[in-house]
Design a protein around this motif. Structure first.
Motif, mmCIF file in Angstrom:
data_model
loop_
_atom_site.group_PDB
_atom_site.id
_atom_site.type_symbol
_atom_site.label_atom_id
_atom_site.label_comp_id
_atom_site.label_asym_id
_atom_site.label_seq_id
_atom_site.Cartn_x
_atom_site.Cartn_y
_atom_site.Cartn_z
ATOM 1 N N GLY A 1 23.771 5.205 8.591
ATOM 2 C CA GLY A 1 24.252 4.148 9.277
ATOM 3 C C GLY A 1 23.791 2.974 8.207
ATOM 4 N N LEU A 2 22.591 2.963 7.527
ATOM 5 C CA LEU A 2 22.221 1.983 6.459
ATOM 6 C C LEU A 2 22.744 2.202 5.329
ATOM 7 C CD1 LEU A 2 18.593 1.845 8.154
ATOM 8 C CD2 LEU A 2 20.441 0.135 8.697
ATOM 9 N N GLU A 3 23.061 3.414 4.550
ATOM 10 C CA GLU A 3 23.497 3.588 3.265
ATOM 11 C C GLU A 3 22.220 3.432 2.417
ATOM 12 O OE1 GLU A 3 26.795 1.160 2.128
ATOM 13 O OE2 GLU A 3 28.149 2.198 3.449
ATOM 14 N N ALA A 4 21.026 3.838 2.981
ATOM 15 C CA ALA A 4 19.847 3.935 2.321
ATOM 16 C C ALA A 4 19.849 5.063 1.145
ATOM 17 C CB ALA A 4 18.982 4.270 3.188
ATOM 18 N N ARG A 5 19.110 4.579 0.074
ATOM 19 C CA ARG A 5 19.052 5.845 -0.971
ATOM 20 C C ARG A 5 17.552 6.231 -1.300
ATOM 21 N NH1 ARG A 5 23.642 5.732 -0.701
ATOM 22 N NH2 ARG A 5 25.299 5.425 -1.985
ATOM 23 N N THR A 6 16.805 5.597 -0.617
ATOM 24 C CA THR A 6 15.291 6.013 -0.684
ATOM 25 C C THR A 6 14.939 6.203 0.839
ATOM 26 O OG1 THR A 6 14.790 5.163 -2.753
ATOM 27 C CG2 THR A 6 12.789 5.687 -1.254
ATOM 28 N N ILE A 7 14.335 7.444 1.208
ATOM 29 C CA ILE A 7 13.991 7.603 2.647
ATOM 30 C C ILE A 7 12.464 8.076 2.494
ATOM 31 C CG2 ILE A 7 14.359 9.265 4.324
ATOM 32 C CD1 ILE A 7 17.188 8.534 2.089
ATOM 33 N N VAL B 1 13.018 -1.078 7.752
ATOM 34 C CA VAL B 1 13.956 -1.182 6.464
ATOM 35 C C VAL B 1 13.453 -2.134 5.493
ATOM 36 C CG1 VAL B 1 16.349 -1.565 5.941
ATOM 37 C CG2 VAL B 1 15.925 -0.758 8.249
ATOM 38 N N ALA B 2 13.412 -1.614 4.157
ATOM 39 C CA ALA B 2 12.878 -2.393 3.009
ATOM 40 C C ALA B 2 13.942 -2.470 1.946
ATOM 41 C CB ALA B 2 11.446 -1.768 2.559
ATOM 42 N N ARG B 3 13.667 -2.989 0.776
ATOM 43 C CA ARG B 3 14.409 -3.028 -0.263
ATOM 44 C C ARG B 3 13.595 -2.763 -1.658
ATOM 45 N NH1 ARG B 3 17.856 -8.017 -0.374
ATOM 46 N NH2 ARG B 3 16.026 -8.979 -0.422
ATOM 47 N N ASN B 4 13.872 -1.905 -2.360
ATOM 48 C CA ASN B 4 13.020 -1.893 -3.537
ATOM 49 C C ASN B 4 13.530 -2.843 -4.658
ATOM 50 O OD1 ASN B 4 15.378 -0.447 -4.681
ATOM 51 N ND2 ASN B 4 14.800 1.565 -4.473
ATOM 52 N N LYS B 5 13.072 -2.623 -5.914
ATOM 53 C CA LYS B 5 13.273 -3.552 -7.144
ATOM 54 C C LYS B 5 14.626 -3.453 -7.577
ATOM 55 C CE LYS B 5 10.762 -0.755 -10.550
ATOM 56 N NZ LYS B 5 9.835 -0.801 -11.663
ATOM 57 N N ARG B 6 15.173 -2.309 -7.426
ATOM 58 C CA ARG B 6 16.596 -1.930 -7.767
ATOM 59 C C ARG B 6 17.645 -2.544 -6.784
ATOM 60 N NH1 ARG B 6 13.591 2.483 -8.358
ATOM 61 N NH2 ARG B 6 14.751 3.508 -6.738
ATOM 62 N N HIS C 1 0.985 -1.186 -0.145
ATOM 63 C CA HIS C 1 0.214 -0.127 -0.048
ATOM 64 C C HIS C 1 0.995 1.285 0.119
ATOM 65 C CE1 HIS C 1 -3.697 2.334 1.936
ATOM 66 N NE2 HIS C 1 -3.494 2.702 0.876
ATOM 67 N N LEU C 2 1.926 1.163 0.917
ATOM 68 C CA LEU C 2 2.803 2.467 0.907
ATOM 69 C C LEU C 2 3.638 2.526 -0.233
ATOM 70 C CD1 LEU C 2 4.175 4.745 2.546
ATOM 71 C CD2 LEU C 2 5.438 3.106 3.535
ATOM 72 N N GLY C 3 4.032 1.447 -0.830
ATOM 73 C CA GLY C 3 4.910 1.337 -2.205
ATOM 74 C C GLY C 3 4.007 1.953 -3.178
ATOM 75 N N GLY C 4 2.611 1.471 -3.267
ATOM 76 C CA GLY C 4 1.970 2.027 -4.262
ATOM 77 C C GLY C 4 1.814 3.492 -4.385
ATOM 78 N N ALA C 5 1.722 3.983 -3.027
ATOM 79 C CA ALA C 5 1.576 5.660 -2.984
ATOM 80 C C ALA C 5 2.672 6.245 -3.559
ATOM 81 C CB ALA C 5 1.296 5.892 -1.548
ATOM 82 N N ILE C 6 4.035 5.955 -3.311
ATOM 83 C CA ILE C 6 5.324 6.453 -3.609
ATOM 84 C C ILE C 6 5.860 5.986 -5.045
ATOM 85 C CG2 ILE C 6 5.963 6.896 -1.321
ATOM 86 C CD1 ILE C 6 8.196 4.724 -1.387
ATOM 87 N N GLY C 7 5.257 4.866 -5.536
ATOM 88 C CA GLY C 7 5.533 4.269 -6.910
ATOM 89 C C GLY C 7 6.818 3.723 -6.663
ATOM 90 N N GLU C 8 6.890 2.661 -5.930
ATOM 91 C CA GLU C 8 8.081 2.001 -5.502
ATOM 92 C C GLU C 8 7.563 0.448 -5.032
ATOM 93 O OE1 GLU C 8 11.262 1.977 -5.881
ATOM 94 O OE2 GLU C 8 11.996 3.835 -5.525
#
Length: 312
Positions: free
Chosen positions: A91-97, A59-64, A33-40
Motif C-alpha cells: 500500500g505504501l510502496e515502501a522499499r525499506t521495512i 512511516v519515514a523517509r531515508n536520505k535516498r 537512534h533506530l536509524g543509527g542501528a540499521i545504518g539509515e
C-alpha cells in the motif's frame, strides 16, 4: 574504591504501558537512534498512517527519498504483524521495512531473511529487537539489536552473477543461432540454438564429441555421463597414432580441470563478435573432422555416412 554497578534487564512493558499510545510515539521520536542501528538516516513522515482500513505504525523517509515502513510491537513477533508488513509494503510502496519487536521467533527471522534473499536488491528488510537495560539506579536505556539485515555485499554478488549468467546465456544463444544459419545441416547432429555452453554429439557406443563455449570455442572428446574417462582412453588407445595424425592434437586431456576431456581442440576467441563467422566455420570443420576421424578409427561406417563433403 571505584563503585561498580551491575547491568540489569528491564521488562519493556514497565516502561511503555500501551503499544499504540506510548511506545509508537516514543519510537517515532527516536528515529535517529533506530536509524543509527540499521545504518539509515530517517526522517519522520507520520505515525498511524492509513493504509486502506489499516494503520501503519510509523512511516519515514531515508536520505535516498525512499519510503521506510516501521512496524513495532511490545511483544514477541507474530504472524499478524508479518501479514501487516506485507499489506503496508504494497500500500505504501515502501522499499525499506523495519520490524521492531521485543523478541523474534525463529520462523519470522527466517521469513525476513528469505525476503532479503529473494526480492529485488532495492528492497531491504530489517528485524530489530528492542531491549531495555538499567545500571544500578540509573534511568532506563533502550538498545536496538539488529537481528536481520540485508547483506548488500552478498546481494551485489548475486546480482552480478545473475547479470553475468544472463549475458553468457544471451551470448551462447546468439552464437548457436548464427552457427545454424551458416551450417543448418548440423542441426541433424544435435546442435541447437539454445543458451548452452556444450553440445554432446554421439559417435559410437560410449564415445561423444563435445563442443564448448567460454572465452573461446573448442571441440573435445569424452564418454557418456556414466562412463569414466579411463574407459574412453582404453577404447581409443589402439587408435592413438591414427587419431593424433588426423586431428593434430595429442590423445590426452589438457589442464587439470579438463581430466574428463580428450583431444582438446581450442579455437578462436569469442570476445570479438566480428570474428564469430570465422569461429563458427572453424568449429564446424573441427566437429566434422573429429567425427570422421573417430568413425574411421572405430570403423563406425554407419554413423556420419551422409555428412557433407566439407567435413573431409
Amino acid at each position: 574504591m571505584m563503585q561498580i554497578s551491575r547491568l540489569t534487564q528491564v521488562e519493556p512493558r514497565t516502561v511503555w504501558r500501551h503499544e499504540a499510545l506510548n511506545f509508537t510515539p516514543w519510537l517515532a521520536s527516536q528515529l535517529d537512534h533506530l536509524g543509527g542501528a540499521i545504518g539509515e538516516e530517517l526522517e519522520l513522515l507520520g505515525s498511524e498512517t492509513a493504509v486502506g482500513p489499516f494503520s501503519a505504525d510509523i512511516v519515514a523517509r531515508n536520505k535516498r527519498g525512499e519510503t521506510v515502513l516501521i512496524e513495532n510491537q511490545l511483544e514477541k513477533s507474530d504472524h499478524t504483524h508479518l501479514g501487516q508488513l506485507m499489506t503496508y509494503l504494497a500500500g505504501l510502496e515502501a522499499r525499506t521495512i523495519v520490524w521492531v519487536s521485543t523478541r523474534f521467533q525463529a520462523e519470522h527471522v527466517s521469513a525476513l531473511r528469505w525476503l532479503n534473499d529473494h526480492t529485488p536488491p532495492d528492497f531491504r528488510f530489517f528485524a530489530v529487537e528492542l531491549r531495555v537495560i538499567r545500571i544500578g539506579d540509573s534511568p532506563v536505556a533502550p538498545i536496538f539489536d539488529v537481528v536481520v539485515q540485508p547483506n548488500d555485499f552478498e546481494r551485489e554478488i548475486k546480482v552480478a552473477k545473475a547479470e553475468a549468467m544472463a549475458r553468457t546465456d544471451s551470448r551462447n544463444r546468439d552464437f548457436w543461432t548464427l552457427y545454424l544459419e551458416r551450417h543448418p545441416d548440423d542441426a541433424a547432429l544435435g546442435i541447437k540454438a539454445n543458451n548452452s555452453n556444450n553440445h554432446w554429439l554421439p559417435v559410437q557406443g560410449n564415445i561423444l564429441v563435445g563442443t564448448w563455449l567460454a572465452k573461446g570455442c573448442g571441440v573435445y572428446v569424452r564418454g557418456k555421463a556414466s562412463i569414466p574417462i579411463e574407459a574412453v582412453v582404453a577404447e581409443l588407445a589402439p587408435h592413438r597414432e591414427r587419431l593424433e595424425a588426423a586431428l593434430g592434437v595429442p590423445l590426452q586431456s589438457g589442464k587439470e580441470s579438463e581430466k574428463t576431456w580428450l583431444l582438446i581442440q581450442q579455437g578462436i576467441m569469442l570476445t570479438d563478435r566480428g570474428r564469430w563467422p570465422d569461429a563458427i566455420d572453424w568449429m564446424h570443420g573441427r566437429i566434422h573432422l573429429t567425427l570422421r576421424a573417430l568413425r574411421d578409427a572405430l570403423s563406425a561406417d554407419t554413423f556420419g555416412a551422409d555428412l557433407p563433403d566439407s567435413a573431409a
